[in-house]
Design an enzyme around this catalytic site. Structure first.
Site, PDB file in Angstrom:
ATOM      1  N   ASP A 117       0.833  -1.213   0.000  1.00  0.00           N
ATOM      2  CA  ASP A 117       0.000   0.000   0.000  1.00  0.00           C
ATOM      3  C   ASP A 117       0.868   1.264   0.000  1.00  0.00           C
ATOM      4  O   ASP A 117       0.870   2.031   0.959  1.00  0.00           O
ATOM      5  CB  ASP A 117      -0.931  -0.049   1.226  1.00  0.00           C
ATOM      6  CG  ASP A 117      -2.014   1.012   1.179  1.00  0.00           C
ATOM      7  OD1 ASP A 117      -2.189   1.652   0.129  1.00  0.00           O
ATOM      8  OD2 ASP A 117      -2.695   1.179   2.213  1.00  0.00           O
ATOM      9  N   GLN A 209      -8.736   7.411  10.638  1.00  0.00           N
ATOM     10  CA  GLN A 209      -9.150   7.807   9.289  1.00  0.00           C
ATOM     11  C   GLN A 209      -8.621   9.195   8.934  1.00  0.00           C
ATOM     12  O   GLN A 209      -8.832  10.148   9.697  1.00  0.00           O
ATOM     13  CB  GLN A 209     -10.684   7.821   9.171  1.00  0.00           C
ATOM     14  CG  GLN A 209     -11.376   6.540   9.586  1.00  0.00           C
ATOM     15  CD  GLN A 209     -10.718   5.285   9.082  1.00  0.00           C
ATOM     16  OE1 GLN A 209     -10.272   4.471   9.868  1.00  0.00           O
ATOM     17  NE2 GLN A 209     -10.645   5.125   7.786  1.00  0.00           N
ATOM     18  N   GLY A 210      -7.992   9.301   7.781  1.00  0.00           N
ATOM     19  CA  GLY A 210      -7.446  10.598   7.352  1.00  0.00           C
ATOM     20  C   GLY A 210      -5.955  10.717   7.648  1.00  0.00           C
ATOM     21  O   GLY A 210      -5.300  11.642   7.183  1.00  0.00           O
ATOM     22  N   ASP A 211      -5.422   9.779   8.442  1.00  0.00           N
ATOM     23  CA  ASP A 211      -3.975   9.733   8.674  1.00  0.00           C
ATOM     24  C   ASP A 211      -3.281   8.904   7.609  1.00  0.00           C
ATOM     25  O   ASP A 211      -2.051   8.960   7.467  1.00  0.00           O
ATOM     26  CB  ASP A 211      -3.666   9.121  10.053  1.00  0.00           C
ATOM     27  CG  ASP A 211      -4.038  10.052  11.185  1.00  0.00           C
ATOM     28  OD1 ASP A 211      -3.796  11.265  11.059  1.00  0.00           O
ATOM     29  OD2 ASP A 211      -4.578   9.563  12.207  1.00  0.00           O
ATOM     30  N   SER A 212      -4.051   8.106   6.890  1.00  0.00           N
ATOM     31  CA  SER A 212      -3.491   7.218   5.870  1.00  0.00           C
ATOM     32  C   SER A 212      -2.493   7.919   4.970  1.00  0.00           C
ATOM     33  O   SER A 212      -2.688   9.081   4.611  1.00  0.00           O
ATOM     34  CB  SER A 212      -4.602   6.674   4.972  1.00  0.00           C
ATOM     35  OG  SER A 212      -5.169   5.565   5.568  1.00  0.00           O
TER      36      SER A 212
HETATM   37  N1  ARG Z   1      -7.361   3.694   6.090  1.00  0.00           N
HETATM   38  C1  ARG Z   1      -7.309   4.846   6.930  1.00  0.00           C
HETATM   39  C2  ARG Z   1      -7.223   6.104   6.103  1.00  0.00           C
HETATM   40  O1  ARG Z   1      -7.518   6.046   4.932  1.00  0.00           O
HETATM   41  C3  ARG Z   1      -6.213   4.752   7.950  1.00  0.00           C
HETATM   42  C4  ARG Z   1      -6.495   3.723   8.923  1.00  0.00           C
HETATM   43  C5  ARG Z   1      -5.446   3.585   9.935  1.00  0.00           C
HETATM   44  N2  ARG Z   1      -6.078   2.912  11.001  1.00  0.00           N
HETATM   45  C6  ARG Z   1      -5.511   2.588  12.128  1.00  0.00           C
HETATM   46  N3  ARG Z   1      -6.249   2.043  13.035  1.00  0.00           N
HETATM   47  N4  ARG Z   1      -4.239   2.793  12.320  1.00  0.00           N
HETATM   48  O2  ARG Z   1      -7.008   7.192   6.601  1.00  0.00           O
END
Ligand code: ARG
Length: 258
Positions: A117, A209-212
Protein backbone atom coordinates in the site's frame (compact mmCIF):
# COMPACT_ATOMS: atom_id res chain seq x y z
CA UNK A 1 -38.53 1.53 16.11
CA UNK A 2 -36.70 4.61 14.91
CA UNK A 3 -35.88 5.51 18.47
CA UNK A 4 -34.39 2.09 19.10
CA UNK A 5 -32.20 2.51 16.02
CA UNK A 6 -31.13 5.95 17.17
CA UNK A 7 -30.12 4.70 20.61
CA UNK A 8 -28.11 1.89 19.04
CA UNK A 9 -26.30 4.37 16.79
CA UNK A 10 -25.69 6.70 19.75
CA UNK A 11 -24.35 3.83 21.85
CA UNK A 12 -22.01 2.67 19.09
CA UNK A 13 -20.78 6.24 18.65
CA UNK A 14 -20.19 6.68 22.36
CA UNK A 15 -18.41 3.37 22.78
CA UNK A 16 -16.21 3.89 19.74
CA UNK A 17 -15.20 7.38 20.81
CA UNK A 18 -14.77 6.36 24.42
CA UNK A 19 -12.37 3.66 23.23
CA UNK A 20 -10.07 6.36 21.95
CA UNK A 21 -10.73 8.40 25.06
CA UNK A 22 -10.52 6.31 28.19
CA UNK A 23 -11.04 9.39 30.33
CA UNK A 24 -13.85 10.53 28.00
CA UNK A 25 -11.78 13.50 27.12
CA UNK A 26 -14.28 15.56 25.05
CA UNK A 27 -14.00 17.71 23.04
CA UNK A 28 -11.73 15.80 20.72
CA UNK A 29 -8.37 17.23 19.83
CA UNK A 30 -6.00 14.34 19.17
CA UNK A 31 -4.92 11.73 16.39
CA UNK A 32 -6.26 9.10 18.88
CA UNK A 33 -4.98 10.19 22.29
CA UNK A 34 -2.11 12.20 20.86
CA UNK A 35 -0.90 15.76 21.22
CA UNK A 36 -1.02 18.88 19.09
CA UNK A 37 2.39 19.69 17.59
CA UNK A 38 3.95 22.28 15.29
CA UNK A 39 5.07 21.32 11.80
CA UNK A 40 8.72 21.95 12.78
CA UNK A 41 8.68 18.72 14.78
CA UNK A 42 7.53 16.77 11.66
CA UNK A 43 8.76 18.92 8.75
CA UNK A 44 8.41 15.95 6.35
CA UNK A 45 4.64 15.71 7.03
CA UNK A 46 2.40 16.86 4.18
CA UNK A 47 -1.36 17.04 3.67
CA UNK A 48 -2.73 15.55 0.46
CA UNK A 49 -5.80 17.39 -0.72
CA UNK A 50 -8.14 17.85 -3.62
CA UNK A 51 -7.54 21.08 -5.54
CA UNK A 52 -10.61 22.39 -3.70
CA UNK A 53 -8.51 22.20 -0.51
CA UNK A 54 -10.11 19.24 1.18
CA UNK A 55 -7.58 17.10 3.10
CA UNK A 56 -8.03 13.36 2.65
CA UNK A 57 -4.66 11.72 3.33
CA UNK A 58 -1.24 12.32 4.75
CA UNK A 59 2.10 11.87 3.03
CA UNK A 60 5.78 12.47 3.63
CA UNK A 61 8.36 14.47 1.69
CA UNK A 62 11.23 12.15 0.73
CA UNK A 63 13.09 14.49 -1.67
CA UNK A 64 12.54 18.07 -2.83
CA UNK A 65 9.95 16.99 -5.42
CA UNK A 66 8.79 13.58 -4.15
CA UNK A 67 6.05 12.56 -1.72
CA UNK A 68 5.50 9.06 -0.35
CA UNK A 69 1.90 8.10 0.49
CA UNK A 70 -0.46 5.11 0.47
CA UNK A 71 -1.73 3.50 -2.75
CA UNK A 72 -5.27 3.42 -1.35
CA UNK A 73 -5.17 7.22 -1.09
CA UNK A 74 -4.60 7.61 -4.83
CA UNK A 75 -7.25 5.22 -6.11
CA UNK A 76 -10.00 7.65 -6.99
CA UNK A 77 -8.10 10.64 -8.34
CA UNK A 78 -6.20 11.95 -11.32
CA UNK A 79 -2.98 13.90 -10.62
CA UNK A 80 -4.64 17.08 -11.93
CA UNK A 81 -7.24 16.87 -9.14
CA UNK A 82 -4.63 16.87 -6.38
CA UNK A 83 -2.53 19.33 -4.41
CA UNK A 84 -0.11 19.00 -1.52
CA UNK A 85 0.22 21.41 1.41
CA UNK A 86 3.70 21.47 2.96
CA UNK A 87 5.26 23.38 5.82
CA UNK A 88 2.07 24.11 7.73
CA UNK A 89 0.75 23.01 11.13
CA UNK A 90 -2.77 23.72 9.84
CA UNK A 91 -4.16 21.55 7.06
CA UNK A 92 -6.35 24.39 5.77
CA UNK A 93 -4.01 27.40 5.60
CA UNK A 94 -0.38 28.48 5.59
CA UNK A 95 2.75 26.83 4.26
CA UNK A 96 3.05 26.11 0.56
CA UNK A 97 0.53 24.52 -1.76
CA UNK A 98 1.98 22.68 -4.75
CA UNK A 99 0.19 20.81 -7.54
CA UNK A 100 1.00 17.25 -8.56
CA UNK A 101 2.72 16.38 -11.86
CA UNK A 102 2.24 12.62 -11.65
CA UNK A 103 1.77 9.73 -9.29
CA UNK A 104 2.17 6.01 -9.43
CA UNK A 105 1.14 3.29 -7.03
CA UNK A 106 2.75 -0.07 -6.46
CA UNK A 107 1.98 -2.62 -9.20
CA UNK A 108 1.49 -5.23 -6.49
CA UNK A 109 -1.04 -3.17 -4.50
CA UNK A 110 -4.11 -5.23 -3.70
CA UNK A 111 -7.03 -3.49 -2.02
CA UNK A 112 -8.44 -6.72 -0.57
CA UNK A 113 -5.19 -7.75 1.10
CA UNK A 114 -4.01 -4.14 1.57
CA UNK A 115 -0.59 -5.36 0.54
CA UNK A 116 2.07 -3.04 -0.99
CA UNK A 117 0.00 0.00 0.00
CA UNK A 118 2.48 2.65 -1.21
CA UNK A 119 2.46 5.32 -3.89
CA UNK A 120 4.89 7.99 -5.10
CA UNK A 121 3.80 11.49 -6.09
CA UNK A 122 5.92 13.97 -8.02
CA UNK A 123 5.33 17.64 -7.29
CA UNK A 124 4.99 20.05 -10.23
CA UNK A 125 7.83 22.15 -8.83
CA UNK A 126 10.49 21.16 -6.28
CA UNK A 127 10.19 22.85 -2.88
CA UNK A 128 12.93 24.69 -1.04
CA UNK A 129 13.74 22.92 2.22
CA UNK A 130 13.43 24.95 5.42
CA UNK A 131 12.88 24.26 9.12
CA UNK A 132 9.22 23.57 8.21
CA UNK A 133 9.76 21.59 5.00
CA UNK A 134 12.34 18.81 5.06
CA UNK A 135 12.67 15.41 3.41
CA UNK A 136 12.92 12.37 5.67
CA UNK A 137 15.25 9.42 5.27
CA UNK A 138 13.76 5.98 4.73
CA UNK A 139 14.45 3.07 7.07
CA UNK A 140 16.48 0.32 5.45
CA UNK A 141 16.48 -2.38 8.09
CA UNK A 142 13.78 -4.60 9.57
CA UNK A 143 11.65 -3.08 12.33
CA UNK A 144 12.50 -4.22 15.86
CA UNK A 145 9.46 -4.83 18.09
CA UNK A 146 9.34 -2.45 21.06
CA UNK A 147 11.17 0.43 19.35
CA UNK A 148 9.61 3.81 20.14
CA UNK A 149 8.01 5.49 17.15
CA UNK A 150 5.73 8.40 16.38
CA UNK A 151 2.88 8.74 13.92
CA UNK A 152 1.44 12.08 12.89
CA UNK A 153 -1.41 13.47 10.85
CA UNK A 154 -4.67 15.34 10.58
CA UNK A 155 -6.84 12.22 10.81
CA UNK A 156 -9.85 11.76 13.06
CA UNK A 157 -9.55 11.44 16.83
CA UNK A 158 -11.73 8.32 17.05
CA UNK A 159 -13.11 5.69 14.70
CA UNK A 160 -16.69 6.88 14.26
CA UNK A 161 -18.30 10.30 14.36
CA UNK A 162 -15.12 12.20 15.23
CA UNK A 163 -13.97 15.10 13.11
CA UNK A 164 -10.49 15.77 11.76
CA UNK A 165 -8.55 18.41 13.68
CA UNK A 166 -7.11 21.40 11.81
CA UNK A 167 -3.89 21.26 13.85
CA UNK A 168 -1.32 18.54 13.23
CA UNK A 169 -1.31 15.81 15.92
CA UNK A 170 1.23 13.17 16.87
CA UNK A 171 1.09 10.10 19.05
CA UNK A 172 3.83 7.87 20.43
CA UNK A 173 3.55 4.14 19.69
CA UNK A 174 5.80 1.07 19.69
CA UNK A 175 6.83 -0.88 16.62
CA UNK A 176 5.75 -4.47 16.21
CA UNK A 177 7.57 -6.67 13.70
CA UNK A 178 5.04 -8.22 11.32
CA UNK A 179 5.58 -11.68 12.79
CA UNK A 180 4.75 -10.45 16.29
CA UNK A 181 1.80 -8.50 14.95
CA UNK A 182 0.30 -11.57 13.30
CA UNK A 183 0.39 -13.60 16.50
CA UNK A 184 -2.82 -14.61 18.22
CA UNK A 185 -2.47 -12.07 21.03
CA UNK A 186 -3.00 -9.37 18.46
CA UNK A 187 -6.22 -10.79 17.03
CA UNK A 188 -5.24 -10.40 13.39
CA UNK A 189 -5.13 -13.77 11.69
CA UNK A 190 -1.61 -14.74 10.72
CA UNK A 191 -2.63 -14.53 7.05
CA UNK A 192 -3.69 -10.87 7.24
CA UNK A 193 -0.33 -9.42 8.27
CA UNK A 194 2.20 -9.86 5.50
CA UNK A 195 5.94 -9.40 5.20
CA UNK A 196 5.62 -5.95 3.58
CA UNK A 197 3.65 -4.65 6.59
CA UNK A 198 4.74 -3.42 10.01
CA UNK A 199 2.49 -2.65 12.97
CA UNK A 200 2.55 -0.07 15.75
CA UNK A 201 0.65 -0.09 18.99
CA UNK A 202 0.13 1.90 22.19
CA UNK A 203 -2.37 1.92 25.03
CA UNK A 204 -5.44 3.40 23.24
CA UNK A 205 -3.07 5.15 20.86
CA UNK A 206 -3.23 4.91 17.11
CA UNK A 207 -3.56 6.60 13.76
CA UNK A 208 -7.10 6.83 12.36
CA UNK A 209 -9.15 7.81 9.29
CA UNK A 210 -7.45 10.60 7.35
CA UNK A 211 -3.97 9.73 8.67
CA UNK A 212 -3.49 7.22 5.87
CA UNK A 213 -0.45 7.72 3.72
CA UNK A 214 1.27 9.55 6.57
CA UNK A 215 4.60 8.72 8.20
CA UNK A 216 5.47 6.43 11.09
CA UNK A 217 8.95 7.45 12.21
CA UNK A 218 11.50 5.85 14.54
CA UNK A 219 15.06 7.01 15.25
CA UNK A 220 14.71 9.79 12.69
CA UNK A 221 13.81 7.48 9.80
CA UNK A 222 10.47 6.65 8.22
CA UNK A 223 9.54 3.07 9.06
CA UNK A 224 5.92 2.90 7.91
CA UNK A 225 3.13 4.43 5.83
CA UNK A 226 -0.29 4.55 7.58
CA UNK A 227 -2.35 1.87 5.82
CA UNK A 228 -5.16 0.16 7.76
CA UNK A 229 -6.49 -1.07 11.09
CA UNK A 230 -9.51 -2.70 12.65
CA UNK A 231 -11.20 0.36 14.11
CA UNK A 232 -8.74 2.81 15.65
CA UNK A 233 -6.88 2.21 18.93
CA UNK A 234 -8.94 -0.90 19.65
CA UNK A 235 -7.30 -3.16 22.19
CA UNK A 236 -5.61 -6.09 20.48
CA UNK A 237 -5.67 -4.43 17.06
CA UNK A 238 -2.49 -2.47 16.31
CA UNK A 239 -2.36 0.02 13.46
CA UNK A 240 -0.97 -1.59 10.30
CA UNK A 241 1.51 0.22 8.06
CA UNK A 242 3.21 -0.44 4.75
CA UNK A 243 6.75 -1.47 5.71
CA UNK A 244 9.15 1.09 4.24
CA UNK A 245 12.32 -1.01 4.57
CA UNK A 246 10.93 -3.94 2.60
CA UNK A 247 9.41 -1.63 -0.04
CA UNK A 248 12.43 0.68 -0.24
CA UNK A 249 13.72 -0.68 -3.53
CA UNK A 250 10.38 0.05 -5.24
CA UNK A 251 10.18 3.47 -3.57
CA UNK A 252 13.73 4.45 -4.68
CA UNK A 253 13.32 3.16 -8.22
CA UNK A 254 9.92 4.76 -8.69
CA UNK A 255 11.10 8.09 -7.25
CA UNK A 256 13.99 8.08 -9.71
CA UNK A 257 12.00 7.15 -12.80
CA UNK A 258 8.63 8.94 -12.46
N1 ARG B 1 -7.36 3.69 6.09
C1 ARG B 1 -7.31 4.85 6.93
C2 ARG B 1 -7.22 6.10 6.10
O1 ARG B 1 -7.52 6.05 4.93
C3 ARG B 1 -6.21 4.75 7.95
C4 ARG B 1 -6.50 3.72 8.92
C5 ARG B 1 -5.45 3.59 9.93
N2 ARG B 1 -6.08 2.91 11.00
C6 ARG B 1 -5.51 2.59 12.13
N3 ARG B 1 -6.25 2.04 13.03
N4 ARG B 1 -4.24 2.79 12.32
O2 ARG B 1 -7.01 7.19 6.60
Amino acid sequence: MNRLLLSVVALVALVSCAQGHPDIDFPFGRIVNGEAVEIESHPYQVSIQTTKGSHFCGGSLISSDTVLTAAHCMQSYAASELQVRLGSTSRSSGGEVVTVRAFKYHEGYNSKLMVNDVAIMKLSTPVRQTSKIRAIELADSEAVSGTNAVVSGWGTTCFLFCSSPDNLLEVGVELLHYKDCAQDTYNYGSDSILETMVCATGEKKDACQGDSGGPLVANGKQVGVVSWGNGCAWTGYPGVYADVASLKKWIDETSASL
